[in-house]
Scaffold this motif. Structure first.
Motif, PDB file in Angstrom:
ATOM      1  N   VAL A   1       0.841  -1.202   0.000  1.00  0.00           N
ATOM      2  CA  VAL A   1       0.000   0.000   0.000  1.00  0.00           C
ATOM      3  C   VAL A   1       0.874   1.250   0.000  1.00  0.00           C
ATOM      4  N   MET A   2       1.923   1.248   0.814  1.00  0.00           N
ATOM      5  CA  MET A   2       2.830   2.397   0.858  1.00  0.00           C
ATOM      6  C   MET A   2       3.506   2.610  -0.488  1.00  0.00           C
ATOM      7  N   GLU A   3       3.839   1.525  -1.169  1.00  0.00           N
ATOM      8  CA  GLU A   3       4.453   1.628  -2.498  1.00  0.00           C
ATOM      9  C   GLU A   3       3.498   2.333  -3.462  1.00  0.00           C
ATOM     10  N   LEU A   4       2.224   2.017  -3.373  1.00  0.00           N
ATOM     11  CA  LEU A   4       1.234   2.655  -4.242  1.00  0.00           C
ATOM     12  C   LEU A   4       1.179   4.158  -4.003  1.00  0.00           C
ATOM     13  N   TYR A   5       1.290   4.569  -2.755  1.00  0.00           N
ATOM     14  CA  TYR A   5       1.216   5.992  -2.420  1.00  0.00           C
ATOM     15  C   TYR A   5       2.524   6.711  -2.725  1.00  0.00           C
ATOM     16  N   ALA A   6       3.644   6.050  -2.517  1.00  0.00           N
ATOM     17  CA  ALA A   6       4.939   6.707  -2.691  1.00  0.00           C
ATOM     18  C   ALA A   6       5.309   6.893  -4.159  1.00  0.00           C
ATOM     19  N   THR A   7       4.745   6.081  -5.033  1.00  0.00           N
ATOM     20  CA  THR A   7       5.210   6.064  -6.421  1.00  0.00           C
ATOM     21  C   THR A   7       4.125   6.378  -7.441  1.00  0.00           C
ATOM     22  N   SER A   8       2.990   6.900  -7.000  1.00  0.00           N
ATOM     23  CA  SER A   8       1.923   7.185  -7.961  1.00  0.00           C
ATOM     24  C   SER A   8       2.338   8.256  -8.964  1.00  0.00           C
ATOM     25  N   GLY A   9       3.306   9.106  -8.586  1.00  0.00           N
ATOM     26  CA  GLY A   9       3.801  10.103  -9.533  1.00  0.00           C
ATOM     27  C   GLY A   9       4.589   9.485 -10.666  1.00  0.00           C
ATOM     28  N   ILE A  10       5.206   8.331 -10.391  1.00  0.00           N
ATOM     29  CA  ILE A  10       5.959   7.621 -11.415  1.00  0.00           C
ATOM     30  C   ILE A  10       5.017   6.870 -12.343  1.00  0.00           C
ATOM     31  N   MET A  11       3.972   6.311 -11.749  1.00  0.00           N
ATOM     32  CA  MET A  11       2.989   5.538 -12.519  1.00  0.00           C
ATOM     33  C   MET A  11       1.587   6.005 -12.148  1.00  0.00           C
ATOM     34  N   PRO A  12       1.010   6.906 -12.927  1.00  0.00           N
ATOM     35  CA  PRO A  12      -0.326   7.417 -12.618  1.00  0.00           C
ATOM     36  C   PRO A  12      -1.376   6.310 -12.502  1.00  0.00           C
ATOM     37  N   GLU A  13      -1.145   5.172 -13.169  1.00  0.00           N
ATOM     38  CA  GLU A  13      -2.093   4.066 -13.105  1.00  0.00           C
ATOM     39  C   GLU A  13      -2.297   3.593 -11.663  1.00  0.00           C
ATOM     40  N   LEU A  14      -1.279   3.754 -10.832  1.00  0.00           N
ATOM     41  CA  LEU A  14      -1.360   3.266  -9.461  1.00  0.00           C
ATOM     42  C   LEU A  14      -2.329   4.077  -8.614  1.00  0.00           C
ATOM     43  N   GLU A  15      -2.596   5.312  -9.015  1.00  0.00           N
ATOM     44  CA  GLU A  15      -3.524   6.133  -8.251  1.00  0.00           C
ATOM     45  C   GLU A  15      -4.923   5.516  -8.258  1.00  0.00           C
ATOM     46  N   THR A  16      -5.338   5.008  -9.404  1.00  0.00           N
ATOM     47  CA  THR A  16      -6.631   4.351  -9.489  1.00  0.00           C
ATOM     48  C   THR A  16      -6.673   3.115  -8.604  1.00  0.00           C
ATOM     49  N   LEU A  17      -5.605   2.337  -8.634  1.00  0.00           N
ATOM     50  CA  LEU A  17      -5.535   1.129  -7.826  1.00  0.00           C
ATOM     51  C   LEU A  17      -5.617   1.444  -6.343  1.00  0.00           C
ATOM     52  N   ARG A  18      -4.870   2.440  -5.908  1.00  0.00           N
ATOM     53  CA  ARG A  18      -4.854   2.734  -4.481  1.00  0.00           C
ATOM     54  C   ARG A  18      -6.215   3.242  -3.996  1.00  0.00           C
ATOM     55  N   LYS A  19      -6.896   4.047  -4.825  1.00  0.00           N
ATOM     56  CA  LYS A  19      -8.216   4.533  -4.447  1.00  0.00           C
ATOM     57  C   LYS A  19      -9.202   3.381  -4.318  1.00  0.00           C
ATOM     58  N   GLU A  20      -9.151   2.457  -5.265  1.00  0.00           N
ATOM     59  CA  GLU A  20     -10.059   1.327  -5.224  1.00  0.00           C
ATOM     60  C   GLU A  20      -9.751   0.418  -4.042  1.00  0.00           C
ATOM     61  N   PHE A  21      -8.456   0.268  -3.721  1.00  0.00           N
ATOM     62  CA  PHE A  21      -8.101  -0.576  -2.578  1.00  0.00           C
ATOM     63  C   PHE A  21      -8.652   0.016  -1.286  1.00  0.00           C
ATOM     64  N   VAL A  22      -8.492   1.320  -1.094  1.00  0.00           N
ATOM     65  CA  VAL A  22      -8.980   1.965   0.122  1.00  0.00           C
ATOM     66  C   VAL A  22     -10.498   1.819   0.224  1.00  0.00           C
ATOM     67  N   GLN A  23     -11.196   2.033  -0.876  1.00  0.00           N
ATOM     68  CA  GLN A  23     -12.651   1.893  -0.868  1.00  0.00           C
ATOM     69  C   GLN A  23     -13.053   0.473  -0.502  1.00  0.00           C
ATOM     70  N   LEU A  24     -12.398  -0.498  -1.109  1.00  0.00           N
ATOM     71  CA  LEU A  24     -12.688  -1.890  -0.812  1.00  0.00           C
ATOM     72  C   LEU A  24     -12.367  -2.218   0.638  1.00  0.00           C
ATOM     73  N   ASP A  25     -11.214  -1.788   1.087  1.00  0.00           N
ATOM     74  CA  ASP A  25     -10.762  -2.107   2.436  1.00  0.00           C
ATOM     75  C   ASP A  25     -11.716  -1.565   3.487  1.00  0.00           C
ATOM     76  N   CYS A  26     -12.149  -0.337   3.312  1.00  0.00           N
ATOM     77  CA  CYS A  26     -13.010   0.272   4.322  1.00  0.00           C
ATOM     78  C   CYS A  26     -14.454  -0.214   4.220  1.00  0.00           C
TER      79      CYS A  26
END
Length: 210
Positions: A180-205
């Motif tokens: 999860v931290m990797e998704l947040y730390a590197t979303s600037g390198i790979m914009p695709e990860l921003e979508t993944l991290r948002k969906e993970f947080v929504q699912l998790d909560c």
């Protein structure tokens, strides 16, 4: 909810498959990728049920989880005002604090590297959740992970490929908080990860609702 889970994890599946130099020859790619995907599914499903108290959902570091990062990124969902970090043996005196801006849902720890041991982090705000415990990896386990990470950093790979290799490594070693931290730390390198991290947080909560 099941559809959202598959969609989120399928994106990791696609990203890992897209990285040059990270997969075996084509005739062996399919089994390798299936194993990664199955492991990701198990990581989430093997966790004990969680509940959200109040309006804040703590996402990462995971409750009672172990992390490799010694400068973690704290992630939550909800309206917070402050994040405090404590040592387990001194739960009343924070070793680090950060004010949180409106609509902010993550903050990077910017203090001295955390030593191996158990810590407590608390999110302040409306409906403050219970304190969340996590452990910073140490000893032989940390040495092993350092040995696995070093070749990734030394390889002649693109920044994107290194991100995907680390994600693969976190998942292989069942370090969901680090992923999860990797998704947040590197979303600037790979914009695709921003979508993944948002969906993970929504699912998790959603799966953490009482």
């Amino acid at each position: 909810m099941k559809g959202m889970k598959i969609q989120s994890l399928a994106l990791v599946f696609v990203l890992l498959a897209a990285a040059p130099g990270l997969t075996a020859p084509k005739k062996k790619e399919k089994p390798a990728k299936q194993t990664i995907w199955q492991r990701i599914l198990r990581l989430k499903e093997q966790e004990p049920p969680r509940t959200v108290r109040g309006d804040i959902c703590v996402v990462s570091p995971r409750q009672n989880g172990v992390i490799w990062h010694d400068r973690p990124i704290f992630v939550w969902q909800g309206k917070a005002t402050q994040v405090n970090l404590y040592r387990e043996d001194a739960p009343l005196k924070p070793i680090w604090s950060s004010a949180v801006k409106k609509d902010q849902t993550s903050v990077s720890y910017d203090g001295s590297p955390l030593r191996p041991g158990i810590y407590i982090w608390k999110v302040g705000g409306k409906g403050t959740p219970a304190p969340s415990y996590f452990e910073v990896m140490g000893g032989a386990d940390r040495d092993t992970m350092n040995g696995k990470l070093q070749p990734i950093q030394q390889k002649s790979l693109s920044a994107q490929a290194k991100v995907l290799a680390r994600l693969d490594l976190w998942m292989q070693n069942e370090l969901l908080s680090d992923a999860v931290m990797e998704l947040y730390a590197t979303s600037g390198i790979m914009p695709e990860l921003e979508t993944l991290r948002k969906e993970f947080v929504q699912l998790d909560c959603k799966t953490s609702q009482p």
